[in-house]
Design a protein around this motif. Structure first.
Motif, short mmCIF file in Angstrom:
data_model
loop_
_atom_site.label_atom_id
_atom_site.label_comp_id
_atom_site.label_asym_id
_atom_site.label_seq_id
_atom_site.Cartn_x
_atom_site.Cartn_y
_atom_site.Cartn_z
N GLY A 106 0.84 -1.21 0.10
CA GLY A 106 0.00 -0.10 -0.07
C GLY A 106 0.99 1.20 -0.19
N GLN A 107 0.22 2.18 0.51
CA GLN A 107 0.99 3.49 0.48
C GLN A 107 2.11 3.58 1.35
OE1 GLN A 107 -2.01 6.58 1.59
NE2 GLN A 107 -2.12 7.18 -0.83
N GLY A 108 2.35 2.91 2.38
CA GLY A 108 3.40 2.82 3.44
C GLY A 108 4.18 1.63 3.31
N ASP A 109 5.28 1.46 3.91
CA ASP A 109 6.10 0.01 3.81
C ASP A 109 6.07 -0.60 5.07
OD1 ASP A 109 7.26 0.70 1.39
OD2 ASP A 109 8.50 2.42 2.47
N PHE A 110 5.46 0.13 6.36
CA PHE A 110 5.55 -0.68 7.66
C PHE A 110 4.45 -0.08 8.40
CE2 PHE A 110 9.90 -1.73 6.28
CZ PHE A 110 10.07 -2.65 6.80
N LEU A 111 3.95 -1.04 9.27
CA LEU A 111 2.74 -0.38 10.22
C LEU A 111 3.08 -0.83 11.64
CD1 LEU A 111 0.14 0.84 10.26
CD2 LEU A 111 -0.88 -1.40 10.31
N LEU A 112 3.45 0.00 12.22
CA LEU A 112 3.88 -0.13 13.56
C LEU A 112 2.71 0.14 14.84
CD1 LEU A 112 6.99 2.00 13.53
CD2 LEU A 112 7.07 -0.21 12.91
N LYS A 113 2.85 -0.55 15.66
CA LYS A 113 1.73 -0.31 16.90
C LYS A 113 2.81 0.01 17.88
CE LYS A 113 -1.99 -1.85 19.71
NZ LYS A 113 -2.84 -3.04 20.28
N VAL A 114 2.40 1.24 18.57
CA VAL A 114 3.36 1.87 19.43
C VAL A 114 2.48 2.08 20.81
CG1 VAL A 114 4.63 3.82 20.12
CG2 VAL A 114 4.80 2.82 17.71
N VAL A 115 2.76 2.06 21.95
CA VAL A 115 2.29 2.19 23.11
C VAL A 115 2.97 3.25 24.01
CG1 VAL A 115 1.07 0.24 23.36
CG2 VAL A 115 3.08 0.11 24.34
N ALA A 116 2.37 4.12 24.75
CA ALA A 116 3.09 5.26 25.43
C ALA A 116 2.17 5.54 26.78
CB ALA A 116 3.42 6.37 24.59
N ALA A 117 2.96 5.93 27.68
CA ALA A 117 2.01 6.50 28.80
C ALA A 117 1.11 7.47 28.67
CB ALA A 117 3.22 6.96 29.93
N ASP A 118 1.43 8.56 27.78
CA ASP A 118 0.58 9.75 27.63
C ASP A 118 1.07 10.52 26.47
OD1 ASP A 118 2.83 11.46 28.21
OD2 ASP A 118 2.26 11.38 30.14
N ILE A 119 0.32 11.40 25.83
CA ILE A 119 0.58 12.11 24.47
C ILE A 119 1.89 12.77 24.57
CG2 ILE A 119 0.00 14.02 23.18
CD1 ILE A 119 -1.96 11.80 22.76
N THR A 120 2.40 13.41 25.63
CA THR A 120 3.65 13.90 25.62
C THR A 120 4.71 12.89 25.45
OG1 THR A 120 2.63 15.52 27.24
CG2 THR A 120 5.16 15.22 27.07
N SER A 121 4.73 11.86 26.05
CA SER A 121 5.59 10.68 26.19
C SER A 121 5.72 10.12 24.65
CB SER A 121 5.43 9.59 26.88
OG SER A 121 5.32 9.86 28.36
N TYR A 122 4.41 10.07 23.92
CA TYR A 122 4.37 9.80 22.49
C TYR A 122 5.21 10.46 21.63
CZ TYR A 122 2.50 8.41 18.26
OH TYR A 122 2.32 8.17 16.82
N GLN A 123 4.80 12.16 22.01
CA GLN A 123 5.35 12.93 21.09
C GLN A 123 6.81 12.82 21.35
OE1 GLN A 123 4.30 16.93 22.37
NE2 GLN A 123 5.20 17.80 20.38
N ASN A 124 7.18 12.65 22.68
CA ASN A 124 9.03 12.95 22.81
C ASN A 124 9.58 11.32 22.02
OD1 ASN A 124 9.00 15.06 24.22
ND2 ASN A 124 8.69 13.80 25.94
N LEU A 125 8.66 10.14 21.92
CA LEU A 125 9.15 9.01 21.36
C LEU A 125 9.21 9.39 19.80
CD1 LEU A 125 9.93 5.93 21.50
CD2 LEU A 125 7.45 5.76 21.12
N ILE A 126 8.21 10.10 19.14
CA ILE A 126 8.14 10.42 17.72
C ILE A 126 9.41 11.25 17.44
CG2 ILE A 126 7.02 11.48 16.03
CD1 ILE A 126 6.04 8.79 16.46
N LEU A 127 9.44 12.27 18.06
CA LEU A 127 10.34 13.48 17.65
C LEU A 127 12.11 12.97 18.20
CD1 LEU A 127 8.61 16.84 19.15
CD2 LEU A 127 8.87 15.82 16.61
N ASP A 128 12.08 12.39 19.21
CA ASP A 128 13.26 12.16 19.66
C ASP A 128 14.17 10.66 19.40
OD1 ASP A 128 13.42 14.49 21.00
OD2 ASP A 128 12.88 13.67 23.19
N VAL A 129 13.19 9.68 18.97
CA VAL A 129 13.68 8.62 18.76
C VAL A 129 13.18 8.01 17.38
CG1 VAL A 129 13.51 5.91 19.34
CG2 VAL A 129 13.42 7.74 21.02
N ILE A 130 11.91 7.94 17.05
CA ILE A 130 11.62 7.37 15.67
C ILE A 130 11.93 8.14 14.46
CG2 ILE A 130 9.42 6.38 14.36
CD1 ILE A 130 8.33 5.35 17.09
N SER A 131 11.36 9.27 14.71
CA SER A 131 11.89 10.35 13.25
C SER A 131 13.39 10.36 13.14
CB SER A 131 11.20 11.68 13.68
OG SER A 131 11.62 12.37 14.58
#
Length: 157
Positions: A106-131
Motif C-alpha cells: 500500500g502507500q506505506g512500507d511498515f505499520l507499527l503499533k506503539v504504546v506510550a504513557a501519555d501524549i507527551t511521552s508519545y510526542q517525545n518518542l516520535i520526535l526524539d527516537v522514531i523520526s
C-alpha cells in the motif's frame, strides 16, 4: 514456506482450549479432551516442537500499567533496498514502545503499533527516537481512541 501442520479434531480442541486458557493444567486439559495426561502432554509437546504453539504469555492491560496511549504509525522508507529495510527493522526492534512491526503493501512500507504513557511521552518518542531513524522518509500517526476487538485467538482451519 513450510508445509502446514496437519490437525486432527483433538489437536484443534487442544489449541482452542490453550488459546482460551494457557494456564490450564495438563490434568485438566486431558479431562477436557478425553485423553489421559501422558498422551495429552505428548500432543502439546508435538504442537510446540512443530512451531504451531509459539509461546505462552500473560496479556497485560495497558491502562493498568500506565500505558494510556496506543497508536499505529504508517512508515514510508526512503527506498526499498534490502539494507534500508534491515537497518530500519533493527532499529525498531530496539524500541520497547514499538510492540508490533508489520511490513505491508500500500502507500506505506511498515505499520507499527506503539504504546506510550501519555501524549507527551508519545510526542517525545516520535520526535526524539522514531523520526531520527535515517531510513524513514515519512511518518503518519493514527491514535487509537477505542478498541472493540483485540483477540489473540486464531481461527483453526
Amino acid at each position: 514456506m513450510s508445509t502446514p501442520f496437519k490437525f486432527d479434531q483433538i489437536d484443534r480442541k487442544i489449541l482452542d482450549i490453550l488459546q482460551a486458557n494457557a494456564k490450564i493444567t495438563n490434568a485438566q486439559l486431558s479431562k477436557e479432551i478425553g485423553l489421559s495426561p501422558a498422551p495429552t502432554l505428548e500432543r502439546v509437546k508435538k504442537l510446540e516442537q512443530a512451531g504451531v504453539i509459539k509461546s505462552y504469555h500473560a496479556v497485560l492491560n495497558p491502562q493498568e500499567i500506565g500505558l494510556g496511549v496506543s497508536t499505529f504509525i504508517q512508515v514510508t522508507l526512503l527506498g526499498h533496498r534490502k539494507e534500508y529495510i534491515n537497518s530500519f527493522v533493527g532499529r525498531i526492534n530496539e524500541i520497547p514502545e514499538v510492540v508490533e512491526c508489520h511490513h505491508v503493501t500500500g502507500q506505506g512500507d511498515f505499520l507499527l503499533k506503539v504504546v506510550a504513557a501519555d501524549i507527551t511521552s508519545y510526542q517525545n518518542l516520535i520526535l526524539d527516537v522514531i523520526s531520527e531513524i535515517p531510513e524513514i522518509d515519512n511518518l503518519q500517526s493514527i491514535v487509537i481512541l477505542s478498541t472493540f476487538k483485540d483477540s489473540k485467538v486464531m481461527p483453526i482451519p
